[in-house]
Design a protein around this motif. Structure first.
Motif, PDB file in Angstrom:
ATOM      1  N   ALA A 145      41.863  89.102  39.368  1.00  0.00           N
ATOM      2  CA  ALA A 145      41.290  87.780  39.638  1.00  0.00           C
ATOM      3  C   ALA A 145      42.316  86.676  39.327  1.00  0.00           C
ATOM      4  O   ALA A 145      42.454  85.726  40.107  1.00  0.00           O
ATOM      5  N   GLU A 146      43.009  86.806  38.227  1.00  0.00           N
ATOM      6  CA  GLU A 146      44.022  85.813  37.859  1.00  0.00           C
ATOM      7  C   GLU A 146      45.150  85.781  38.889  1.00  0.00           C
ATOM      8  O   GLU A 146      45.587  84.695  39.316  1.00  0.00           O
ATOM      9  N   ALA A 147      45.642  86.937  39.285  1.00  0.00           N
ATOM     10  CA  ALA A 147      46.728  86.994  40.269  1.00  0.00           C
ATOM     11  C   ALA A 147      46.278  86.442  41.613  1.00  0.00           C
ATOM     12  O   ALA A 147      47.024  85.696  42.274  1.00  0.00           O
ATOM     13  N   TYR A 148      45.063  86.761  42.026  1.00  0.00           N
ATOM     14  CA  TYR A 148      44.563  86.252  43.305  1.00  0.00           C
ATOM     15  C   TYR A 148      44.435  84.720  43.238  1.00  0.00           C
ATOM     16  O   TYR A 148      44.890  84.014  44.146  1.00  0.00           O
ATOM     17  N   ALA A 149      43.855  84.217  42.170  1.00  0.00           N
ATOM     18  CA  ALA A 149      43.679  82.775  42.026  1.00  0.00           C
ATOM     19  C   ALA A 149      45.027  82.053  41.996  1.00  0.00           C
ATOM     20  O   ALA A 149      45.185  80.985  42.590  1.00  0.00           O
ATOM     21  N   ALA A 150      46.010  82.634  41.345  1.00  0.00           N
ATOM     22  CA  ALA A 150      47.324  82.009  41.246  1.00  0.00           C
ATOM     23  C   ALA A 150      48.031  81.970  42.604  1.00  0.00           C
ATOM     24  O   ALA A 150      48.741  81.021  42.899  1.00  0.00           O
ATOM     25  N   ARG A 151      47.840  82.969  43.419  1.00  0.00           N
ATOM     26  CA  ARG A 151      48.548  83.045  44.711  1.00  0.00           C
ATOM     27  C   ARG A 151      47.818  82.332  45.835  1.00  0.00           C
ATOM     28  O   ARG A 151      48.368  82.183  46.922  1.00  0.00           O
ATOM     29  N   THR A 152      46.596  81.923  45.593  1.00  0.00           N
ATOM     30  CA  THR A 152      45.846  81.240  46.654  1.00  0.00           C
ATOM     31  C   THR A 152      45.594  79.780  46.322  1.00  0.00           C
ATOM     32  O   THR A 152      44.931  79.084  47.079  1.00  0.00           O
ATOM     33  N   ALA A 153      46.081  79.327  45.188  1.00  0.00           N
ATOM     34  CA  ALA A 153      45.829  77.936  44.793  1.00  0.00           C
ATOM     35  C   ALA A 153      46.658  76.962  45.596  1.00  0.00           C
ATOM     36  O   ALA A 153      47.665  77.231  46.135  1.00  0.00           O
TER      37      ALA A 153
END
Length: 163
Positions: free
Chosen positions: A155-163
């Motif tokens: 979840a953290e990696a996805y949020a960081a790459r889609t922000a």
């Protein structure tokens, strides 16, 4: 028979008796094939329910993900995935694929409970991991903590790459 031969024979008899007792104790301690299958099924059902619940919560926090239950020869579990469309001016558009899959693998000859996870964020592999413990030594709480940690990391990696 002289004294030495009597002591020798008694020592041999004691050794054989100790050997038989040890073998009987090891046989009792070793889990039978049916017991291993039953334990694996019990743990698999419990962990599959847990990981499905966690992935559905993740889906609620990150809209657009599709949830799917997995029942295959690779194992039992669940996954969430989504495709993001990216359009670039002057060039072709692309679909970026993100997925997190968690599986409990089938019982193997090694008699372990094996949790496998694969994660990709926007077409890049994030991780491909396994966590396992011998069936006779499984700590279910450690498996839950591992599932939690891997889902939070995704979840953290996805949020960081889609922000």
């Amino acid at each position: 028979m002289n004294d030495f031969e009597q002591r020798l024979q008694k020592a041999i008899d004691r050794g054989r008796r100790i050997g038989r007792q040890r073998a009987e104790a090891e046989a009792k301690a070793a889990l039978s094939e049916a017991e291993l299958r039953a334990l694996h099924t019990q743990y698999r059902l419990e962990l599959c329910d847990y990981l499905e619940s966690c992935l559905q919560k993740l889906q609620g926090h990150l809209p657009g993900f599709r949830f799917e239950t997995i029942l295959s020869d690779r194992g039992w579990g669940a996954a969430v995935s989504r495709e993001d469309f990216r359009s670039r001016s002057g060039s072709s558009s692309t679909n970026l694929y993100s997925r997190l899959e968690l599986l409990i693998r089938p019982l193997s000859p090694y008699a372990v409970l094996d949790l496998a996870a694969k994660a990709a964020v926007r077409d890049r592999e994030l991780f491909n991991r396994n966590f396992y413990q011998p069936l006779g030594e499984v700590d279910i709480e450690t498996f839950r903590e591992t599932i939690d940690r891997w889902i939070v990391e995704f979840a953290e990696a996805y949020a960081a790459r889609t922000a």
